[in-house]
Motif scaffolding. Structure first.
Motif, short mmCIF file in Angstrom:
data_model
loop_
_atom_site.label_atom_id
_atom_site.label_comp_id
_atom_site.label_asym_id
_atom_site.label_seq_id
_atom_site.Cartn_x
_atom_site.Cartn_y
_atom_site.Cartn_z
N ARG A 119 43.63 56.12 49.13
CA ARG A 119 44.60 55.05 48.98
C ARG A 119 44.52 54.50 47.56
NH1 ARG A 119 46.52 52.07 53.20
NH2 ARG A 119 46.12 50.15 52.03
N PRO A 120 45.65 54.21 46.95
CA PRO A 120 45.61 53.65 45.58
C PRO A 120 44.93 52.29 45.55
CG PRO A 120 47.81 54.44 46.16
CD PRO A 120 47.00 54.44 47.42
N ALA A 121 44.33 51.97 44.43
CA ALA A 121 43.73 50.66 44.17
C ALA A 121 42.68 50.26 45.21
CB ALA A 121 44.81 49.58 44.10
N THR A 122 41.88 51.23 45.66
CA THR A 122 40.79 50.91 46.58
C THR A 122 39.48 51.39 45.97
OG1 THR A 122 40.92 53.01 47.80
CG2 THR A 122 42.30 51.19 48.58
N PHE A 123 38.38 50.86 46.52
CA PHE A 123 37.05 51.22 46.04
C PHE A 123 36.54 52.48 46.74
CE2 PHE A 123 32.39 50.34 45.60
CZ PHE A 123 32.38 50.36 44.21
N THR A 173 31.73 39.09 39.93
CA THR A 173 33.15 39.03 39.58
C THR A 173 34.02 39.93 40.45
OG1 THR A 173 32.90 40.82 37.96
CG2 THR A 173 32.57 38.55 37.17
N TYR A 174 33.38 40.77 41.29
CA TYR A 174 34.16 41.73 42.07
C TYR A 174 35.15 41.04 43.00
CZ TYR A 174 35.42 45.11 45.62
OH TYR A 174 36.13 45.88 46.50
N HIS A 175 34.67 40.03 43.73
CA HIS A 175 35.53 39.36 44.70
C HIS A 175 36.70 38.66 44.01
CE1 HIS A 175 36.77 37.64 48.44
NE2 HIS A 175 36.56 36.39 48.04
N ASN A 176 36.45 38.09 42.83
CA ASN A 176 37.54 37.45 42.08
C ASN A 176 38.60 38.46 41.68
OD1 ASN A 176 36.33 34.93 42.21
ND2 ASN A 176 35.22 35.20 40.28
N LYS A 177 38.18 39.66 41.29
CA LYS A 177 39.14 40.69 40.91
C LYS A 177 39.92 41.17 42.13
CE LYS A 177 38.04 40.36 36.71
NZ LYS A 177 39.00 39.61 35.84
N SER A 183 46.54 38.67 45.17
CA SER A 183 47.48 37.63 44.73
C SER A 183 48.73 38.27 44.12
CB SER A 183 46.81 36.71 43.70
OG SER A 183 45.75 35.98 44.29
N GLY A 184 48.55 39.35 43.37
CA GLY A 184 49.69 40.06 42.81
C GLY A 184 50.62 40.58 43.89
N GLY A 342 47.62 41.76 38.32
CA GLY A 342 46.63 41.83 39.38
C GLY A 342 45.45 42.74 39.08
N LYS A 343 45.68 43.80 38.30
CA LYS A 343 44.60 44.77 38.06
C LYS A 343 43.95 44.61 36.69
CE LYS A 343 47.53 48.48 36.23
NZ LYS A 343 48.08 49.84 36.48
#
Length: 390
Positions: A119-123, A173-177, A183-184, A342-343
């Motif tokens: 999936r895009p934009a996942t860890f 900072t991970y959770h903030n990102k 949010s985006g 967002g990214k």
């Protein structure tokens, strides 16, 4: 004040259709907002599907190790369409393909490049790739250092080494990102709710004042046509600004982000999109003749542009031809800017150049809509004058 009261009464009478966009957006927004409350304190496994063409001890060792670290999901249908659907609907997060010559190459000490899809934009990609690389690198290291050992013993040593567990914590900072990215996605929803509400407001007001009996009555009033038009423009613009403020306040309340640089860029992007919405609404509603056209524009153009523009369905999942078509709508560029914000980790000159370019396109849409509106009104006025002369 009579004109403004009339506008207010029209909006009150049509409040059902005007609130529809708000309700739909609110429901989807609260769905997304649930992701903001999930604190990533520990590293959890991903949901993976393994498509293997190999059947060997090494392959079995890799699959067993992956099963310990992650959740293996078995899909009955492994056609390309079903695999894409499984990724989209979050049934799985990572699909790994093991080739037929996997164990043969690894047995010769060669590295093997495995094909994967995520999936895009996942860890998930980094997480599972690390697991796979740990297994293969550990096995190859033992094979190189102990060339006389059998495959069975090499696998046993590999599993023993990998069985040592540790606890991994995310950077602070991970959770903030993660919140920033979600949010985006929430700001993207303004493309439907705000667009629909503002356009519908313009439409019902213009249709009401452009009715033949109302137009005749206004032509006999002491108020000039130009003054009445100015009052209508001010009234509808005030309604639009009210909608923009309400929608923006709602999104900021849901995301619970303090006003910082990130939120500032989101607000600027929504303001540029607001200008495009107003321009489009003025252009289209000045030509509308009946109320049926309102639903048509809402369902075909506004909702359609949200689907192809990356609001409801991420643009990464859409074919290139769809993204190229979507680029002819302001919704696409609004969503692209929200995704960019967002990214983004470092708001450097590169980010600023891209953001300003995409914002400029939104403002270009707004300008184009206004130019078309002015040309249309000039032609319409010229035609009316000629008919009166005849």
């Amino acid at each position: 004040m009579t004109t403004y009261k009339a506008i207010l009464e029209i909006l009150k009478k049509k409040k059902g259709s005007l609130l529809l966009g708000i309700i739909i957006m609110a429901v989807i927004t609260f769905f997304y907002a649930g992701q903001l409350t999930k604190d990533a304190e520990e590293l959890t496994g991903a949901k993976i599907t393994i498509l293997s063409k190999d059947n060997s001890a090494i392959e079995k060792g890799l699959v067993d190790y992956l099963g310990e670290q992650h959740t293996i999901v078995k899909l009955k249908d492994t056609s390309q369409k079903k695999l894409d659907d499984a990724l989209y609907f979050d049934e799985v997060q990572y699909i790994l393909e093991i080739p037929k010559d996997f164990s043969e190459k690894l047995g010769r000490g060669e590295g093997v490049k495995l094909v994967s899809k995520t999936r895009p934009a996942t860890f998930s990609k980094s997480l599972v790739d690390t697991t796979v690389n740990n297994f293969m690198n550990t096995y190859l290291t033992y094979q190189k250092q102990l060339p006389e050992e059998s495959q069975k013993n090499l696998l046993k040593r590999t599993r023993k080494t990998l069985s040592k567990e540790g606890k991994v914590h995310f950077d602070s900072t991970y959770h903030n990102k993660k919140r920033q990215r979600v949010s985006g996605q929430i700001y993207n929803l303004l493309a439907y709710g705000m667009f629909m509400s503002i356009f519908s407001g313009y439409a019902v007001i213009n249709l009401a004042f452009n009715r033949e009996e109302i137009s005749r009555r206004n032509s006999c009033s002491p108020v000039s046509r130009r003054k009445l038009s100015r009052k209508l423009s001010i009234g509808t613009l005030a309604y639009s600004i009210f909608c923009w403020v309400i929608f923006l306040a709602f999104v900021m309340l849901v995301t619970r982000n303090r006003f910082d640089q990130v939120v500032g860029y989101f607000v600027l992007n929504s303001l540029a999109f607001f200008a495009a919405i107003v321009g489009f609404s003025v252009m289209v509603t000045s030509l509308m003749k009946n109320e049926d056209a309102i639903a048509g524009i809402n369902n075909i153009f506004i909702m359609g542009s949200c689907f192809v523009g990356g609001v409801f369905v991420p643009s990464e999942y859409l074919p290139n031809v769809v993204n190229k078509i979507a680029a002819f709508t302001p919704t696409y560029w609004f969503a692209q800017n929200n995704e960019l914000i967002g990214k983004t980790v470092a708001f450097n000159q590169s980010f600023l150049d891209t953001f300003l370019f995409q914002t400029g396109i939104l403002l270009a849409f707004a300008a184009a809509f206004w130019v078309i509106h002015l040309i249309t009104m000039r032609e319409k006025g010229s035609l009316t004058y000629k008919m009166n002369q005849v």
